[in-house]
Scaffold this motif. Structure first.
Motif, PDB file in Angstrom:
ATOM      1  N   SER A  42      27.194 -45.436   6.757  1.00  0.00           N
ATOM      2  CA  SER A  42      28.704 -45.642   5.977  1.00  0.00           C
ATOM      3  C   SER A  42      29.798 -45.377   6.823  1.00  0.00           C
ATOM      4  CB  SER A  42      28.782 -44.936   4.657  1.00  0.00           C
ATOM      5  OG  SER A  42      29.845 -45.222   4.192  1.00  0.00           O
ATOM      6  N   ILE A  43      30.643 -46.392   7.199  1.00  0.00           N
ATOM      7  CA  ILE A  43      31.936 -46.103   7.851  1.00  0.00           C
ATOM      8  C   ILE A  43      33.070 -45.991   7.195  1.00  0.00           C
ATOM      9  CG2 ILE A  43      32.563 -48.528   8.010  1.00  0.00           C
ATOM     10  CD1 ILE A  43      33.139 -48.056  11.156  1.00  0.00           C
ATOM     11  N   SER A  44      33.877 -44.656   7.433  1.00  0.00           N
ATOM     12  CA  SER A  44      35.130 -44.510   6.470  1.00  0.00           C
ATOM     13  C   SER A  44      36.035 -43.935   7.892  1.00  0.00           C
ATOM     14  CB  SER A  44      34.982 -43.496   5.655  1.00  0.00           C
ATOM     15  OG  SER A  44      34.422 -42.326   6.344  1.00  0.00           O
ATOM     16  N   ARG A  45      37.451 -44.116   7.410  1.00  0.00           N
ATOM     17  CA  ARG A  45      38.570 -43.586   8.096  1.00  0.00           C
ATOM     18  C   ARG A  45      39.497 -42.642   7.331  1.00  0.00           C
ATOM     19  NH1 ARG A  45      40.841 -48.647  10.601  1.00  0.00           N
ATOM     20  NH2 ARG A  45      42.079 -47.108  11.972  1.00  0.00           N
ATOM     21  N   ASP A  46      39.916 -41.762   8.112  1.00  0.00           N
ATOM     22  CA  ASP A  46      40.787 -41.009   7.611  1.00  0.00           C
ATOM     23  C   ASP A  46      42.219 -41.080   8.445  1.00  0.00           C
ATOM     24  OD1 ASP A  46      42.674 -38.908   6.784  1.00  0.00           O
ATOM     25  OD2 ASP A  46      41.050 -37.426   6.233  1.00  0.00           O
ATOM     26  N   ASN A  47      43.141 -41.957   8.008  1.00  0.00           N
ATOM     27  CA  ASN A  47      44.283 -42.035   8.989  1.00  0.00           C
ATOM     28  C   ASN A  47      45.246 -40.760   9.080  1.00  0.00           C
ATOM     29  OD1 ASN A  47      43.558 -44.818   9.549  1.00  0.00           O
ATOM     30  ND2 ASN A  47      44.668 -45.695   7.935  1.00  0.00           N
ATOM     31  N   ALA A  48      45.224 -40.160   8.356  1.00  0.00           N
ATOM     32  CA  ALA A  48      46.061 -38.880   8.197  1.00  0.00           C
ATOM     33  C   ALA A  48      45.340 -37.938   9.320  1.00  0.00           C
ATOM     34  CB  ALA A  48      46.223 -37.919   6.977  1.00  0.00           C
ATOM     35  N   GLU A  49      44.030 -38.060   9.502  1.00  0.00           N
ATOM     36  CA  GLU A  49      43.396 -37.232  10.542  1.00  0.00           C
ATOM     37  C   GLU A  49      43.142 -38.007  12.040  1.00  0.00           C
ATOM     38  OE1 GLU A  49      42.666 -33.792  10.341  1.00  0.00           O
ATOM     39  OE2 GLU A  49      43.720 -33.758   8.463  1.00  0.00           O
ATOM     40  N   ASN A  50      43.644 -39.307  11.817  1.00  0.00           N
ATOM     41  CA  ASN A  50      43.471 -40.074  13.103  1.00  0.00           C
ATOM     42  C   ASN A  50      42.108 -40.216  13.437  1.00  0.00           C
ATOM     43  OD1 ASN A  50      45.410 -41.815  14.223  1.00  0.00           O
ATOM     44  ND2 ASN A  50      45.547 -40.517  16.108  1.00  0.00           N
ATOM     45  N   THR A  51      41.393 -40.409  12.377  1.00  0.00           N
ATOM     46  CA  THR A  51      39.863 -40.410  12.877  1.00  0.00           C
ATOM     47  C   THR A  51      38.860 -41.164  11.932  1.00  0.00           C
ATOM     48  OG1 THR A  51      39.789 -37.998  13.364  1.00  0.00           O
ATOM     49  CG2 THR A  51      37.937 -38.736  12.817  1.00  0.00           C
ATOM     50  N   VAL A  52      38.005 -41.926  12.712  1.00  0.00           N
ATOM     51  CA  VAL A  52      37.048 -42.647  11.608  1.00  0.00           C
ATOM     52  C   VAL A  52      35.546 -41.986  11.951  1.00  0.00           C
ATOM     53  CG1 VAL A  52      35.800 -44.918  11.938  1.00  0.00           C
ATOM     54  CG2 VAL A  52      38.438 -44.951  12.363  1.00  0.00           C
ATOM     55  N   TYR A  53      35.143 -42.086  10.703  1.00  0.00           N
ATOM     56  CA  TYR A  53      33.450 -41.481  10.783  1.00  0.00           C
ATOM     57  C   TYR A  53      32.530 -42.554  10.540  1.00  0.00           C
ATOM     58  CZ  TYR A  53      36.491 -37.500   9.625  1.00  0.00           C
ATOM     59  OH  TYR A  53      37.402 -36.507   9.462  1.00  0.00           O
ATOM     60  N   LEU A  54      31.401 -41.918  10.869  1.00  0.00           N
ATOM     61  CA  LEU A  54      30.242 -42.954  10.695  1.00  0.00           C
ATOM     62  C   LEU A  54      29.116 -42.165  10.111  1.00  0.00           C
ATOM     63  CD1 LEU A  54      28.803 -45.712  10.966  1.00  0.00           C
ATOM     64  CD2 LEU A  54      27.873 -44.863  12.929  1.00  0.00           C
ATOM     65  N   GLN A  55      28.827 -42.132   8.764  1.00  0.00           N
ATOM     66  CA  GLN A  55      27.805 -41.263   8.042  1.00  0.00           C
ATOM     67  C   GLN A  55      26.502 -41.845   8.261  1.00  0.00           C
ATOM     68  OE1 GLN A  55      28.019 -38.170   6.587  1.00  0.00           O
ATOM     69  NE2 GLN A  55      25.889 -38.074   6.499  1.00  0.00           N
ATOM     70  N   MET A  56      25.642 -41.290   8.907  1.00  0.00           N
ATOM     71  CA  MET A  56      24.413 -42.083   9.093  1.00  0.00           C
ATOM     72  C   MET A  56      23.311 -41.308   8.407  1.00  0.00           C
ATOM     73  SD  MET A  56      24.728 -42.652  13.471  1.00  0.00           S
ATOM     74  CE  MET A  56      24.430 -40.914  13.445  1.00  0.00           C
ATOM     75  N   ASN A  57      22.374 -41.845   7.396  1.00  0.00           N
ATOM     76  CA  ASN A  57      21.420 -41.195   6.767  1.00  0.00           C
ATOM     77  C   ASN A  57      20.401 -41.812   6.746  1.00  0.00           C
ATOM     78  OD1 ASN A  57      23.517 -39.538   5.190  1.00  0.00           O
ATOM     79  ND2 ASN A  57      23.684 -41.136   3.695  1.00  0.00           N
ATOM     80  N   SER A  58      19.113 -41.013   6.372  1.00  0.00           N
ATOM     81  CA  SER A  58      17.847 -41.778   6.688  1.00  0.00           C
ATOM     82  C   SER A  58      17.700 -42.364   7.980  1.00  0.00           C
ATOM     83  CB  SER A  58      17.647 -43.063   5.699  1.00  0.00           C
ATOM     84  OG  SER A  58      17.762 -42.612   4.327  1.00  0.00           O
ATOM     85  N   LEU A  59      17.823 -41.455   9.119  1.00  0.00           N
ATOM     86  CA  LEU A  59      17.717 -41.946  10.344  1.00  0.00           C
ATOM     87  C   LEU A  59      16.138 -42.037  10.796  1.00  0.00           C
ATOM     88  CD1 LEU A  59      20.352 -39.550  11.496  1.00  0.00           C
ATOM     89  CD2 LEU A  59      20.368 -41.905  12.102  1.00  0.00           C
ATOM     90  N   LYS A  60      16.279 -43.199  11.717  1.00  0.00           N
ATOM     91  CA  LYS A  60      14.781 -43.646  12.159  1.00  0.00           C
ATOM     92  C   LYS A  60      14.829 -43.088  13.850  1.00  0.00           C
ATOM     93  CE  LYS A  60      14.848 -47.144   8.624  1.00  0.00           C
ATOM     94  NZ  LYS A  60      14.484 -48.817   8.592  1.00  0.00           N
ATOM     95  N   PRO A  61      13.752 -43.101  14.309  1.00  0.00           N
ATOM     96  CA  PRO A  61      13.483 -42.849  15.769  1.00  0.00           C
ATOM     97  C   PRO A  61      14.192 -44.404  16.470  1.00  0.00           C
ATOM     98  CG  PRO A  61      11.332 -42.273  14.524  1.00  0.00           C
ATOM     99  CD  PRO A  61      12.061 -42.911  13.461  1.00  0.00           C
ATOM    100  N   GLU A  62      14.267 -45.318  15.951  1.00  0.00           N
ATOM    101  CA  GLU A  62      14.926 -46.438  16.449  1.00  0.00           C
ATOM    102  C   GLU A  62      16.323 -46.265  16.401  1.00  0.00           C
ATOM    103  OE1 GLU A  62      12.387 -46.315  14.169  1.00  0.00           O
ATOM    104  OE2 GLU A  62      12.568 -48.280  12.823  1.00  0.00           O
TER     105      GLU A  62
END
Length: 122
Positions: A69-89
């Motif tokens: 899931s990608i999101s952004r906080d423009n007040a923090e000048n930052t974009v996030y990528l939340q990665m769940n259920s990670l796989k070796p690939e």
């Protein structure tokens, strides 16, 4: 000088989660769409996700849809990528970059960061 800095990578077990951050230096992030890409050893760079300037539009590669899931906080000048259920690939160096629009095409992006390593392994 436009610069993006990624952070948040690390070693995680399969099924685990990580949150990557993409911080801007020298410019205001909210005037750009931001994309995440990844490159595994011996493979070409792969588009992962992107978010529009206003967060009104997000896109995901089929390989990560439903898990990332990608999101952004423009007040923090930052974009996030939340990665769940990670796989070796999912193991790769993850990069963020700026563009005028949210798109899968790497040719439209600039101001690439140095990348952050994500390793999914037991």
């Amino acid at each position: 000088q436009l610069q993006l800095v990624e952070s948040g990578g690390g070693l995680v077990q399969p099924g685990g989660s990580l949150r990557l951050s993409c911080a801007a230096s020298g410019f205001t992030l909210n005037v750009y769409a931001i994309g995440w890409f990844r490159q595994a050893p011996g493979k070409e760079r792969e588009w992962v996700s992107c978010i529009s300037r206003t967060s009104g539009s997000t896109l995901y590669a089929d390989s990560v849809k439903g898990r990332f899931s990608i999101s952004r906080d423009n007040a923090e000048n930052t974009v996030y990528l939340q990665m769940n259920s990670l796989k070796p690939e999912d193991t790769a160096v993850y990069y963020c970059a700026a563009s005028q629009m949210c798109t899968w095409s790497s040719n439209t992006y600039g101001a690439w960061g140095q990348g952050t390593q994500v390793t999914v392994s037991s």
